[in-house]
Design a protein around this motif. Structure first.
Motif, PDB file in Angstrom:
ATOM      1  N   UNK A 154       0.850  -1.188   0.000  1.00 36.25           N
ATOM      2  CA  UNK A 154       0.000   0.000   0.000  1.00 36.25           C
ATOM      3  C   UNK A 154       0.885   1.238   0.000  1.00 36.25           C
ATOM      4  N   UNK A 155       1.059   1.887  -1.161  1.00 35.42           N
ATOM      5  CA  UNK A 155       1.937   3.067  -1.206  1.00 35.42           C
ATOM      6  C   UNK A 155       1.431   4.217  -0.352  1.00 35.42           C
ATOM      7  N   UNK A 156       0.115   4.326  -0.217  1.00 36.98           N
ATOM      8  CA  UNK A 156      -0.484   5.298   0.716  1.00 36.98           C
ATOM      9  C   UNK A 156      -1.501   4.525   1.556  1.00 36.98           C
ATOM     10  N   UNK A 157      -1.013   3.897   2.603  1.00 43.11           N
ATOM     11  CA  UNK A 157      -1.898   3.111   3.442  1.00 43.11           C
ATOM     12  C   UNK A 157      -2.898   3.987   4.172  1.00 43.11           C
ATOM     13  N   UNK A 158      -2.498   5.220   4.493  1.00 38.93           N
ATOM     14  CA  UNK A 158      -3.419   6.121   5.181  1.00 38.93           C
ATOM     15  C   UNK A 158      -2.857   7.529   5.201  1.00 38.93           C
ATOM     16  N   UNK A 159      -3.713   8.482   4.918  1.00 37.49           N
ATOM     17  CA  UNK A 159      -3.480   9.887   5.249  1.00 37.49           C
ATOM     18  C   UNK A 159      -4.460  10.203   6.368  1.00 37.49           C
ATOM     19  N   UNK A 160      -3.947  10.584   7.529  1.00 31.54           N
ATOM     20  CA  UNK A 160      -4.799  10.729   8.707  1.00 31.54           C
ATOM     21  C   UNK A 160      -4.789  12.160   9.235  1.00 31.54           C
TER      22      UNK A 160
END
Length: 244
Positions: A228-234
Motif C-alpha cells: 500500500x503506497x499510501x496506506x493512510x493519510x490521517x
C-alpha cells in the motif's frame, strides 16, 4: 615660617587628592540586564491520539483467479479510524477500516476482459509505532497484526459471469510514516505499509447465470503479499498532556 607654609601646602594638596578619590564600595551600579531565554511552548507530549483516515491508495488480496501480483489497487476516503496510547517512547495503536464500493478489474478466464462487482473489505489491526524524534515533524516506523474479511460479488455483464469470492486473512503489516503537528493538538500523518497475509479463500461460481443452484466451489489456503503506497493519510487529534 617656612615650615608652617610647607605644612599648609601639604595639607591643602592632600585635601584635593582625597576629594578626587572615590571608594569602590560606595559606588552604586545599575542592576545588570540579562536577556531572557526564548521559551518554546510547542508541546507534542500527549497520552492519547484519535485519528480519521481521510485518504488511502492501497492494494488488497487477490480476487477470484487473478494472476499473482495483480491484486486490485484502489482508492478510498473517510473509511477508517485509529486510536493510539502514547508513553513517550512507543505508541500502541488500534485501527479499523472498511471499504465498500463497486469495482472493475482484469480477470484470468476464457472470454473475460474485465469483471465488475461489489467489493467489501474490513480490517482490524493492533500494533505499535516508534517515533524517530519528538519535534513538530516526526518520522516513525512500526508494525501491525490484524485480521481481514473480504467479500466480492460479480454483477451482470457481457459475457455474464456470476461468482462470489469470500476470503479471510491474518495479516502482518510493517509500516513507515511521518506526521506533522500543525498545532500542538492537531497533526497530519501519512504512512505506507507492506502486508504479509495468510488467507483462506472460497470461490463459488454459478453455472446457471444466477446466485441459485449448486455452485462450483474452489477453496484454497495461500500466502499473499501486497503493498500500500499510501496506506493512510490521517487527521489526528491529541489530548491528555503527559507532563501535566
Amino acid at each position: 615660617m617656612r615650615y608652617v607654609l610647607l605644612v599648609a601646602i601639604l595639607c591643602i594638596t592632600a585635601d584635593q587628592l582625597a576629594a578626587q578619590v572615590t571608594r569602590i564600595d560606595t559606588v552604586s551600579y545599575p542592576n545588570p540586564i540579562i536577556p531572557k531565554r526564548k521559551q518554546y511552548n510547542f508541546n507534542t507530549d500527549f497520552w492519547y491520539t484519535i485519528a480519521l483516515r481521510t485518504y488511502a491508495y492501497e492494494q488488497f488480496p487477490q480476487l477470484l483467479n487473478q494472476p499473482t501480483g495483480q491484486s486490485p489497487t484502489l482508492r478510498s476516503s473517510f473509511n477508517g479510524v485509529l486510536f493510539k496510547i502514547n508513553d513517550n517512547q512507543v505508541a500502541y495503536r488500534l485501527q479499523a477500516t472498511h471499504f465498500n464500493n463497486d469495482i472493475t478489474f482484469d480477470h484470468e478466464c476464457d472470454g473475460c476482459a474485465e469483471v465488475a462487482g461489489k467489493f467489501r473489505n474490513t480490517a482490524i489491526k493492533v500494533g505499535a509505532e516508534k517515533s524517530v524524534n519528538y519535534s513538530r515533524f516526526q518520522p516513525y516506523f512500526g508494525g501491525d497484526l490484524g485480521f481481514m474479511i473480504q467479500k466480492f460479488n460479480t454483477k451482470d455483464q457481457d459475457p455474464v459471469v456470476f461468482a462470489e469470492d469470500n476470503k479471510n486473512a491474518v495479516l502482518f503489516s510493517p509500516f513507515i510514516g511521518t506526521k506533522l503537528y500543525v498545532v500542538p493538538r492537531v497533526a497530519i500523518g501519512i504512512e505506507a505499509n507492506f502486508n504479509i497475509a495468510y488467507s483462506y479463500q472460497k470461490v463459488n461460481t454459478y453455472a446457471d447465470n444466477s446466485f441459485t443452484g449448486d455452485p462450483e466451489q474452489t477453496k484454497r489456503y495461500r500466502w499473499e503479499y501486497f503493498f500500500s503506497p499510501v496506506a493512510a493519510v490521517t487527521l489526528q487529534y491529541n489530548f491528555g498532556l503527559i507532563n501535566q
